[in-house]
Design a protein around this motif. Sequence first.
Motif, PDB file in Angstrom:
ATOM      1  N   VAL A  85      -9.256   3.889   6.234  1.00 39.87           N
ATOM      2  CA  VAL A  85      -8.355   3.174   7.393  1.00 39.87           C
ATOM      3  C   VAL A  85      -8.332   4.081   8.496  1.00 39.87           C
ATOM      4  O   VAL A  85      -8.892   3.747   9.563  1.00 39.87           O
ATOM      5  N   ASP A  86      -7.994   5.263   8.321  1.00 36.95           N
ATOM      6  CA  ASP A  86      -7.884   6.247   9.342  1.00 36.95           C
ATOM      7  C   ASP A  86      -8.354   7.453   9.490  1.00 36.95           C
ATOM      8  O   ASP A  86      -8.032   8.541  10.063  1.00 36.95           O
ATOM      9  N   ARG A  87      -9.211   7.730   8.201  1.00 33.61           N
ATOM     10  CA  ARG A  87      -9.740   9.120   8.117  1.00 33.61           C
ATOM     11  C   ARG A  87      -8.338   9.879   7.843  1.00 33.61           C
ATOM     12  O   ARG A  87      -8.399  11.107   8.242  1.00 33.61           O
ATOM     13  N   GLY A  88      -7.421   9.690   7.134  1.00 26.50           N
ATOM     14  CA  GLY A  88      -6.132  10.218   7.191  1.00 26.50           C
ATOM     15  C   GLY A  88      -5.233  10.021   5.997  1.00 26.50           C
ATOM     16  O   GLY A  88      -5.898   9.206   4.790  1.00 26.50           O
ATOM     17  N   PHE A  89      -4.120  10.343   5.829  1.00 26.63           N
ATOM     18  CA  PHE A  89      -3.343   9.781   4.567  1.00 26.63           C
ATOM     19  C   PHE A  89      -2.178   8.779   4.632  1.00 26.63           C
ATOM     20  O   PHE A  89      -1.237   8.914   4.162  1.00 26.63           O
ATOM     21  N   SER A  90      -2.414   8.110   5.932  1.00 21.61           N
ATOM     22  CA  SER A  90      -1.266   7.629   6.289  1.00 21.61           C
ATOM     23  C   SER A  90      -0.922   6.288   5.306  1.00 21.61           C
ATOM     24  O   SER A  90       0.277   6.009   5.033  1.00 21.61           O
ATOM     25  N   GLN A  91      -1.674   5.704   4.863  1.00 22.02           N
ATOM     26  CA  GLN A  91      -1.796   4.635   3.863  1.00 22.02           C
ATOM     27  C   GLN A  91      -1.147   5.131   2.393  1.00 22.02           C
ATOM     28  O   GLN A  91      -0.005   4.559   1.718  1.00 22.02           O
ATOM     29  N   ILE A  92      -1.487   6.343   1.948  1.00 25.75           N
ATOM     30  CA  ILE A  92      -0.904   7.065   0.651  1.00 25.75           C
ATOM     31  C   ILE A  92       0.569   7.283   1.245  1.00 25.75           C
ATOM     32  O   ILE A  92       1.515   7.267   0.136  1.00 25.75           O
ATOM     33  N   ALA A  93       0.742   8.254   2.459  1.00 22.44           N
ATOM     34  CA  ALA A  93       2.100   8.473   2.786  1.00 22.44           C
ATOM     35  C   ALA A  93       2.812   7.302   2.768  1.00 22.44           C
ATOM     36  O   ALA A  93       4.372   7.245   2.251  1.00 22.44           O
ATOM     37  N   SER A  94       2.530   6.223   3.255  1.00 21.85           N
ATOM     38  CA  SER A  94       3.347   5.028   3.427  1.00 21.85           C
ATOM     39  C   SER A  94       3.892   4.441   1.795  1.00 21.85           C
ATOM     40  O   SER A  94       5.052   4.250   1.852  1.00 21.85           O
ATOM     41  N   LYS A  95       2.867   4.513   1.000  1.00 20.54           N
ATOM     42  CA  LYS A  95       3.315   4.245  -0.607  1.00 20.54           C
ATOM     43  C   LYS A  95       4.116   5.066  -1.091  1.00 20.54           C
ATOM     44  O   LYS A  95       5.388   4.648  -1.714  1.00 20.54           O
ATOM     45  N   VAL A  96       3.974   6.464  -0.755  1.00 21.03           N
ATOM     46  CA  VAL A  96       5.109   7.260  -1.380  1.00 21.03           C
ATOM     47  C   VAL A  96       6.163   7.295  -0.614  1.00 21.03           C
ATOM     48  O   VAL A  96       7.236   7.274  -1.502  1.00 21.03           O
ATOM     49  N   HIS A  97       6.697   7.085   0.496  1.00 24.67           N
ATOM     50  CA  HIS A  97       7.714   6.730   1.070  1.00 24.67           C
ATOM     51  C   HIS A  97       8.316   5.557   0.793  1.00 24.67           C
ATOM     52  O   HIS A  97       9.651   5.397   0.492  1.00 24.67           O
ATOM     53  N   GLY A  98       7.589   4.479   0.229  1.00 34.70           N
ATOM     54  CA  GLY A  98       8.024   3.323  -0.153  1.00 34.70           C
ATOM     55  C   GLY A  98       8.575   3.471  -1.542  1.00 34.70           C
ATOM     56  O   GLY A  98       9.637   2.881  -2.206  1.00 34.70           O
ATOM     57  N   MET A  99       8.380   4.560  -2.303  1.00 38.98           N
ATOM     58  CA  MET A  99       8.956   4.804  -3.710  1.00 38.98           C
ATOM     59  C   MET A  99      10.194   5.732  -3.398  1.00 38.98           C
ATOM     60  O   MET A  99      10.969   6.069  -4.439  1.00 38.98           O
ATOM     61  N   GLY A 100      10.298   6.059  -2.141  1.00 43.40           N
ATOM     62  CA  GLY A 100      11.615   6.673  -1.837  1.00 43.40           C
ATOM     63  C   GLY A 100      11.357   8.603  -2.005  1.00 43.40           C
ATOM     64  O   GLY A 100      12.327   9.355  -2.012  1.00 43.40           O
ATOM     65  N   LEU A 101       9.962   8.867  -2.088  1.00 44.63           N
ATOM     66  CA  LEU A 101       9.796  10.104  -2.146  1.00 44.63           C
ATOM     67  C   LEU A 101       9.336  10.662  -0.666  1.00 44.63           C
ATOM     68  O   LEU A 101       9.167  10.007   0.265  1.00 44.63           O
ATOM     69  N   LYS A 102       9.035  12.001  -0.663  1.00 45.81           N
ATOM     70  CA  LYS A 102       8.337  12.467   0.434  1.00 45.81           C
ATOM     71  C   LYS A 102       7.141  13.133   0.252  1.00 45.81           C
ATOM     72  O   LYS A 102       6.565  13.685  -1.026  1.00 45.81           O
ATOM     73  N   PHE A 103       6.326  12.916   1.124  1.00 52.46           N
ATOM     74  CA  PHE A 103       4.667  13.222   0.931  1.00 52.46           C
ATOM     75  C   PHE A 103       4.243  14.807   1.664  1.00 52.46           C
ATOM     76  O   PHE A 103       4.719  14.965   2.586  1.00 52.46           O
ATOM     77  N   GLY A 104       3.304  15.556   0.724  1.00 54.25           N
ATOM     78  CA  GLY A 104       3.194  16.824   1.027  1.00 54.25           C
ATOM     79  C   GLY A 104       1.669  17.093   0.873  1.00 54.25           C
ATOM     80  O   GLY A 104       1.084  16.323  -0.301  1.00 54.25           O
ATOM     81  N   ILE A 105       1.159  17.913   1.504  1.00 51.57           N
ATOM     82  CA  ILE A 105      -0.300  18.387   1.228  1.00 51.57           C
ATOM     83  C   ILE A 105      -0.298  19.771   1.522  1.00 51.57           C
ATOM     84  O   ILE A 105       0.423  20.530   2.263  1.00 51.57           O
TER      85      ILE A 105
END
Length: 614
Positions: A123-143
């Motif tokens: 979608v954007d050659r990035g992690f925005s889609q995964i980060a959005s799903k992780v945030h939706g779980m109440g978590l924070k996203f790290g790399i």
Amino acid sequence: MGMGPSSPQPWQRHRLCSALLVLVLFVFLWGTSQANEELAALPPRGWNSYDSFSWTVDESAYLQNAQILAEKLLPHGYQYAVIDFLWYRKYVDGAYTDSYGFDNIDEWGRPFPDLQRFPSSTVDRGFSQIASKVHGMGLKFGIHLMKGISVQAVNANTPILDIKTGKPYIEDGHQWTARDIGLTHRTCAWMPHGFMSVNTDTGAGRAFLRSLYRQYADWGVDFVKVDCIFGTDYSPEEIITISELLQEIDRPIILSLSPGTEATPALAENISDHVNMYRITGDDWDNWNDVSSHFSVSSSFAAAKKIGATGLRGRSWPDLDMLPFGWLTDPSVNQGPHRKCNLTLDEQKTQMALWSMAKSPLMYGGDLRHLDDITLSIITNPTLLKINHYSKNNMEFHYVHSERTSKKEHSGRFRSPYHVDLTKNDGMFVGLTACNDDTANGWYMISQDGKPDHICRNYEIQNDKIRNTSDTCLDASAGRRRTASEIRFPMFSACRWHAKQMWELNANGNLVSSYSGLCASVESRDEGGTNGARAWVATGSKGEIYLAFFNLDSTSRKMAARISDLGMVLRRALLRKHLCSCTEVWSGKNFSLTKEEISAVVNPHASMLFEIIC
């Protein structure tokens, strides 16, 4: 003829403007409060993919683990879901940890996710889609990130993005490129074909890093783990630059450093204010030597008052690395989890107890899809988690008495107060420290019998000689990732005339590394972790006292601590001991405090943790 929509009356326009003003003010204040939020006020907790997947984790496996993290561990404070290294590497034949030419980089020299493993990144050659799903779980996203810029980008001589203009970075009439900022003599020690430092003294170097971290923020990243930048690959200028760039971003992002081979409190003194957590050991894996090697280093950082010191927008925490429990893989392999943890149950409890008493960040490393009830009970033990977050006065307790219970092996009682006599341990090792540290002094050069010069070191009564012959050199960095227990002396390797092997003996008696700018020191370490008995103490937020016994020996030990010594160290008198309760946390057993001491038999490689409430 129908009536069209009427224009708003003045009082309606006034109310509408007021509502918009309130909304804008709310958004501004909310963003400001996020930016000003105290980062890492408590030691961070979460899950990291490295121990279970090495570098081969994909989107499906990651999100499955994140979902279980949210369901089972988030209620216990584990909130960061971190994708570890090489998420930008193509998972194909020929690709491995230090392979070259398999990484995805964009037109500005920045890595982007492997689209085969992370299909939503198209979608954007990035992690925005995964980060959005992780945030939706109440978590924070790290790399996980590597320092600086990729070797591929430098060789391709990609332009540098100026995020202010959206065009190539131009300064003094010159369009700057990757070759202008890449420091080819400062490649990562364990991934020399992967990444190198950038010249942060130039506007172009800072512009590249700014474009990198602004992009991560745009993806929705909450946590960055930057590797090959601390310890033997010390790059303080880059650490501080990254910290400054993160402060320019409204989004609060945790800054973690990894790994920390040869890290010392003196070394951390220069950078701990600029980060939130930093590794103080090599990679910790599921073997006893790795676990036991953490006792001395964690003690030194506690004594230096580095636990919970001032950090980036909040606090900083010495990091003892991940908890390699459960279902795992092996380091740097091209496959996912395939085996059980090699640590015994006692050894896992010992690791969890030390990590909690030392207030290390807690990052679980096993595949959560195979999380069993016993492992879950260890990493969510309520008392251990309470100590990890809310205890104070955490330190090694040097007044423990101990004797082996086996009659076949000779051992007398430790003297009181018990201090580990490091100078009598087998094995002297070269370490790295800040050059103003007293332990960096005492180096000198001599020649004997026409042989090549020897670099020697005055160390108390004896001279520890480091021989520099024609085919070996003193090397401060191994050519691969080193585990916590991999310590070599005198750290020799074949001569390659690389910057990591260049040293200068100055007039102050310092042996200075040309690569890191750090100085060599000689120290003694407990190789193999058989130094017998260790103990830690801490106090709770409600007046509790915590005392942990650790038996690093392969034989059971009877260990004891006097109540008076406990009170002396914590500056607290326990005059009415009969009104206190003492519970051993792992077993739930009650112990009496009517005697002058707390004593117990501790199994090999095991721990006992006492909670005293008065």
